[in-house]
Motif scaffolding. Structure first.
Motif, PDB file in Angstrom:
ATOM      1  N   GLY A  47      22.959 -14.247  36.972  1.00 30.57           N
ATOM      2  CA  GLY A  47      24.374 -14.219  36.614  1.00 30.57           C
ATOM      3  C   GLY A  47      25.192 -13.736  37.790  1.00 30.57           C
ATOM      4  N   PHE A  48      26.391 -13.285  37.506  1.00 28.89           N
ATOM      5  CA  PHE A  48      27.231 -12.745  38.585  1.00 28.89           C
ATOM      6  C   PHE A  48      28.141 -11.653  38.029  1.00 28.89           C
ATOM      7  CE2 PHE A  48      31.407 -14.538  37.557  1.00 28.89           C
ATOM      8  CZ  PHE A  48      31.061 -15.509  36.625  1.00 28.89           C
ATOM      9  N   MET A  49      28.619 -10.811  38.937  1.00 30.70           N
ATOM     10  CA  MET A  49      29.497  -9.720  38.511  1.00 30.70           C
ATOM     11  C   MET A  49      30.889 -10.289  38.226  1.00 30.70           C
ATOM     12  SD  MET A  49      27.459  -7.124  38.709  1.00 30.70           S
ATOM     13  CE  MET A  49      28.524  -5.699  38.530  1.00 30.70           C
ATOM     14  N   THR A  50      31.377 -10.105  36.995  1.00 29.17           N
ATOM     15  CA  THR A  50      32.735 -10.569  36.684  1.00 29.17           C
ATOM     16  C   THR A  50      33.749  -9.648  37.336  1.00 29.17           C
ATOM     17  OG1 THR A  50      32.747  -9.232  34.679  1.00 29.17           O
ATOM     18  CG2 THR A  50      32.150 -11.548  34.435  1.00 29.17           C
ATOM     19  N   GLN A  51      33.327  -8.454  37.602  1.00 31.09           N
ATOM     20  CA  GLN A  51      34.196  -7.515  38.299  1.00 31.09           C
ATOM     21  C   GLN A  51      33.323  -6.502  39.024  1.00 31.09           C
ATOM     22  OE1 GLN A  51      34.961  -5.321  34.217  1.00 31.09           O
ATOM     23  NE2 GLN A  51      36.141  -4.332  35.816  1.00 31.09           N
ATOM     24  N   LEU A  52      33.817  -6.119  40.172  1.00 29.99           N
ATOM     25  CA  LEU A  52      33.154  -5.041  40.889  1.00 29.99           C
ATOM     26  C   LEU A  52      33.997  -3.814  40.599  1.00 29.99           C
ATOM     27  CD1 LEU A  52      30.763  -5.113  42.830  1.00 29.99           C
ATOM     28  CD2 LEU A  52      32.381  -5.093  44.699  1.00 29.99           C
ATOM     29  N   THR A  84      24.878  -8.552  45.124  1.00 30.49           N
ATOM     30  CA  THR A  84      24.778  -7.918  43.799  1.00 30.49           C
ATOM     31  C   THR A  84      23.727  -8.572  42.896  1.00 30.49           C
ATOM     32  OG1 THR A  84      26.637  -9.298  43.102  1.00 30.49           O
ATOM     33  CG2 THR A  84      27.155  -7.032  43.735  1.00 30.49           C
ATOM     34  N   LEU A  85      23.053  -9.611  43.395  1.00 31.44           N
ATOM     35  CA  LEU A  85      22.058 -10.280  42.546  1.00 31.44           C
ATOM     36  C   LEU A  85      20.902  -9.345  42.165  1.00 31.44           C
ATOM     37  CD1 LEU A  85      21.821 -13.915  44.004  1.00 31.44           C
ATOM     38  CD2 LEU A  85      22.826 -13.186  41.841  1.00 31.44           C
ATOM     39  N   ASP A  86      20.557  -8.433  43.100  1.00 31.33           N
ATOM     40  CA  ASP A  86      19.478  -7.481  42.819  1.00 31.33           C
ATOM     41  C   ASP A  86      19.820  -6.537  41.670  1.00 31.33           C
ATOM     42  OD1 ASP A  86      17.227  -7.949  44.196  1.00 31.33           O
ATOM     43  OD2 ASP A  86      17.724  -6.716  45.946  1.00 31.33           O
ATOM     44  N   ALA A 145      30.792  -5.039  35.582  1.00 32.56           N
ATOM     45  CA  ALA A 145      30.269  -5.802  34.451  1.00 32.56           C
ATOM     46  C   ALA A 145      29.790  -7.148  34.964  1.00 32.56           C
ATOM     47  CB  ALA A 145      31.369  -5.990  33.415  1.00 32.56           C
ATOM     48  N   ALA A 146      28.649  -7.555  34.467  1.00 34.59           N
ATOM     49  CA  ALA A 146      28.089  -8.842  34.894  1.00 34.59           C
ATOM     50  C   ALA A 146      28.104  -9.836  33.747  1.00 34.59           C
ATOM     51  CB  ALA A 146      26.665  -8.642  35.381  1.00 34.59           C
ATOM     52  N   LEU A 147      28.235 -11.090  34.087  1.00 35.01           N
ATOM     53  CA  LEU A 147      28.067 -12.155  33.099  1.00 35.01           C
ATOM     54  C   LEU A 147      26.673 -12.721  33.338  1.00 35.01           C
ATOM     55  CD1 LEU A 147      29.923 -13.402  30.941  1.00 35.01           C
ATOM     56  CD2 LEU A 147      30.294 -15.303  32.487  1.00 35.01           C
ATOM     57  N   VAL A 148      25.799 -12.545  32.360  1.00 33.07           N
ATOM     58  CA  VAL A 148      24.406 -12.970  32.557  1.00 33.07           C
ATOM     59  C   VAL A 148      24.012 -14.014  31.512  1.00 33.07           C
ATOM     60  CG1 VAL A 148      23.546 -10.873  33.661  1.00 33.07           C
ATOM     61  CG2 VAL A 148      23.659 -10.992  31.181  1.00 33.07           C
TER      62      VAL A 148
END
Lengths: 340, 422
Positions: free
Chosen positions: B129-134, B115-117, B297-300
């Motif tokens: 960042g990373f996805m806090t939820q898929l 999901t980094l892309d 939602a992502a936390l960036v």
């Protein structure tokens, strides 16, 4: 001098000392300024703070808006945007026929223009009539007159968002109105998804929310009409309808014109309560100009600040015309008052 | 004179201090759909206890603030240090590259690589960042209403038509206002469009013209709305691309079938309680498959932060496997962390018997999405497509446009957006 009086004088002097000291400092440049510029310069000096605030918060944004309307791109900083001249205006005004929105490049803009035009005509007419009737009623001798005046003025004090929400809860599918309809044995109706009823609701709620203000203006006009004119008409046995057309209406005309022009300006700017009430729907049937600008500039996933700026400039031109009309009406009223 | 200078200097310093972040201050802009605000605050409290030199402030704001105000702040080079966002690709130029700052970039690549892309500019190798939820779009059915109506729930490979017909039978039997509703969002109908063969992305990576797949499902949707099978309020009673959810109507047992997504599970569980039984259905099938669309939602990290090292420490902590696992279990969100997914055994933090099976259903459905749907989250023009679809399809439903006119308008709206972005 008694001890108390001495103490009072000393306290006064002590409190005044910093002010006197400050005044003595300010006095030097002020005196110099007055000597150099005269009385006109002093007026400018005292107006300057107000003009600075007006300039920063009104004129500068207006100028920036002009620049934005001549650029394109999704960036917010002007230096990151590309200059396109009058392209945004051309895009907005590109229409096969201005009466058929489907032939326009920016059909939603023209849809909003048409909707706003219809809204202005119906709402201003209704607002004027309802405010007039209310003012006439509240001008009569009646029990609890002050209370009723407060009741009619109360919606003006509400935030437009609150007004929109209250009426949304009443009119939505599972709202209060349908509950009453159901309890009376009727079939609940989806008022806000019907184009006619959504428009009717938008107009009615807006009239309900603002009529108190206009009623107050008309009430002031009614109370300024000399009582002896009515007494003379009564002695002549004039019918009430004739009294209204021949005495009340002509003498109320200056106030009525002010009400019409102010209501026009307000109606062109309609946004908040209708946005909360109908969201511009069903479809785009209550999408008005300000909402279009807001959507395009800020809310939409397809936001376009340049196009929104161009649309707001065009809307601003309409408002300038209406404001000039208001000033003209005001001046004519003043001249008439001076002659009388 | 010296006194005056000293006073002025002191004033300047205090003014500067009030407008710039102190070292160790990290501000997070956060929105919540459910209980995740409380959960993250709890996790951050633990972090601050272990790292007393870093003070993290969680600003809980409305989702509208994230959507409308954050982009403007970012354009001005302002904003928080970290933000929870859903518009992750379009704003990617504002995210901070954490690769040189995080403790172990390989850990990030291994666990969040898929999901980094989604959250970095095309061609970049940044860790932002990373996805806090898929999330995954999918349906929910009111099992109790189906049982009361004596209608069987459609099976595994049921089509959209099967679901709508069954729900219509339930609605008729139980005297409900409509058979189903889909949230007013282009994202929500895109899984269904793809299931009928739609592909939004042209060979050059730019938006393709509306194709037969989209036309097939949207045509059905308009028809169902005209027949009163789809709840008219959700799509018709707004203009533009305004988002409207139909969750409240499902929660109030007014709808037998509701199509939204996995993020609604906690909301439904909290608000429905034991009023009725409900199940997640996955995505109904079309002619090409049974696909939903992933998202989340992502936390960036924001590149304008004054404290990048502290930001990286906070991000390292929140991306830890045990923290992601706990966050997912307590919020009932699907994790995007490969290690957490691979190990499985998530103990969903809910006593509601509907929750576990619903989340498991979404996890299973996540493996059945079609490639055309999987291409959408990292695609730059997805939002432009979604917005044009919602705006114009709503007009068709309201009787303002014909479907044939709408296709042209959608293509034009998207083309304008692409041209504007040049």
């Amino acid at each position: 001098m008694s001890a108390a009086a001495t103490l009072k004088a000393l306290t006064g002097a002590a409190l005044a000392a910093p002010v006197v000291w400050l005044a003595s400092i300010v006095n030097v440049p002020l005196k110099w300024w007055q000597r150099v510029t005269g009385t006109g310069g002093m007026a400018a000096f005292f107006l300057a703070p107000n003009m600075a605030i007006f300039g920063i918060f009104v004129v500068v944004p207006l100028v920036i808006n002009f620049f934005y309307s001549a650029t394109s791109g999704t960036a917010y900083f002007l230096q990151d945007r590309s200059y396109v001249g009058l392209e945004q205006y051309q895009r907005l005004l590109d229409c096969g026929s201005y009466l058929d929105t489907a032939t326009c490049r920016e059909d939603l803009f023209w849809k909003a223009v048409h909707n706003t035009g219809l809204f202005v005509v119906v709402q201003v007419a209704l607002m004027t009539i309802v405010s007039m009737i209310t003012a006439l009623i509240l001008n009569r001798e009646m029990v609890g007159r002050s209370f009723w005046r407060a009741v009619f003025f109360f919606p003006v004090l509400l935030s437009p968002v609150v007004t929109g929400l209250i009426w949304r809860w009443i009119l939505q599918r599972q709202g209060l109105l349908n509950l009453i309809v159901h309890d009376l044995g009727g079939e609940p109706y989806n008022w806000l998804t019907d184009r006619f009823w959504a428009f009717t609701a938008a107009v009615s709620v807006s009239v309900w929310a603002h009529m108190g203000f206009y009623t107050l203006i008309l009430l002031a006009g009614l109370q300024a009409i000399p009582r002896d004119l009515y007494e003379a008409a009564e002695m002549d046995g004039t019918r009430p309808a004739r009294v209204f057309w021949r005495i009340t209406l002509p003498l109320l005309m200056p106030n009525l014109l002010v009400v019409i022009v102010l209501a026009l300006i307000r109606a062109v700017q309609i946004f908040d309560e209708v946005y909360v009430l109908t969201g511009g729907g069903p479809g785009t049937s209550t999408l008005y100009l300000t909402q279009y600008i807001y959507e395009i500039g800020f809310a939409s996933l397809l936001r376009n600040p340049g196009l929104a700026s161009a649309a707001s400039i065009l809307m601003g031109l309409v408002l300038v015309v209406l404001t000039l009309l208001q000033l003209q009406v005001g001046r004519r009223g003043e001249r008439k008052g001076a002659r009388e | 004179m010296t006194k005056t200078r000293t006073l002025l200097a002191a004033l300047s310093v205090s003014l500067l201090a009030s407008t710039s972040a102190f070292a160790g201050d990290v501000r997070i802009m956060w929105y919540s759909d459910g209980v995740e605000g409380d959960v993250i605050q709890d996790l951050l409290n633990r972090f601050m206890k272990d790292n007393p030199d870093i003070h993290v402030t969680l600003d809980n704001v409305a989702y509208k603030v994230i959507q409308e105000q954050l982009p403007i702040q970012l354009e001005a080079g302002q904003g928080p240090d970290i933000a929870r966002v859903t518009n992750i690709k379009e704003l990617a130029q504002h995210w901070l590259d954490l690769r040189p700052l995080v403790a172990d970039p390989k850990y990030w690549d291994d666990n969040f690589g898929d999901t980094l892309d989604w959250m970095r500019p095309d061609g970049s190798k940044a860790i932002t960042g990373f996805m806090t939820q898929l999330t995954l779009t999918g349906g929910f059915a009111n099992k109790t209403l189906f049982e009361q109506a004596g209608v069987a729930l459609p099976g595994e490979k049921a089509t959209w038509d099967d679901w709508i017909n069954a729900a219509a039978e339930v609605a008729k039997s139980q005297q409900l206002p409509a058979a189903f509703a889909i949230d007013r969002s282009g994202h929500r109908i895109s899984g269904a469009n793809v299931s009928y063969g739609a592909n939004y992305i042209g060979p050059d990576g730019k938006p393709a013209k509306v194709d037969d797949g989209t036309k097939a499902f949207v045509g059905k949707l308009v028809d169902w709305t005209a027949k009163g099978l789809m709840l008219k309020d959700t799509w018709v009673s707004a203009a533009g691309s305004t988002y409207r959810a139909a969750a409240d109507d499902f929660i109030n047992a007014q709808l037998p079938f509701y199509y939204s997504g996995s993020w609604q599970v906690a909301n439904l569980s909290t608000k429905i309680g034991d009023s009725f039984d409900w199940v997640a259905t996955g995505s109904p099938c079309g002619t090409a498959g049974c696909s939903g669309v992933k998202g989340g939602a992502a936390l960036v990290a924001i590149r304008y932060t004054k404290n990048p090292k502290d930001v990286a420490k906070v991000m390292d902590y929140l991306a830890r496997e045990d923290i992601v696992k706990e966050f997912s279990e307590r919020t009932l969100f699907l994790p995007a962390h490969k290690g957490v997914i691979a190990k499985g055994g998530l103990k969903w933090g809910s006593a509601d018997k509907n929750v576990g099976p619903a989340l498991d259903k979404f996890v299973k459905a996540a493996g059945e999405t079609l490639p055309a749907a999987d291409a959408l989250p990292p695609w730059k023009w997805a939002n432009a497509y979604f917005a044009a679809l919602v705006t114009r399809v709503s007009q068709v439903m309201a009787g303002e446009l014909t479907l044939d006119d709408a296709w042209g308008k959608i293509d034009q709206d998207i083309a304008d957006k692409v041209a504007e972005a040049k």
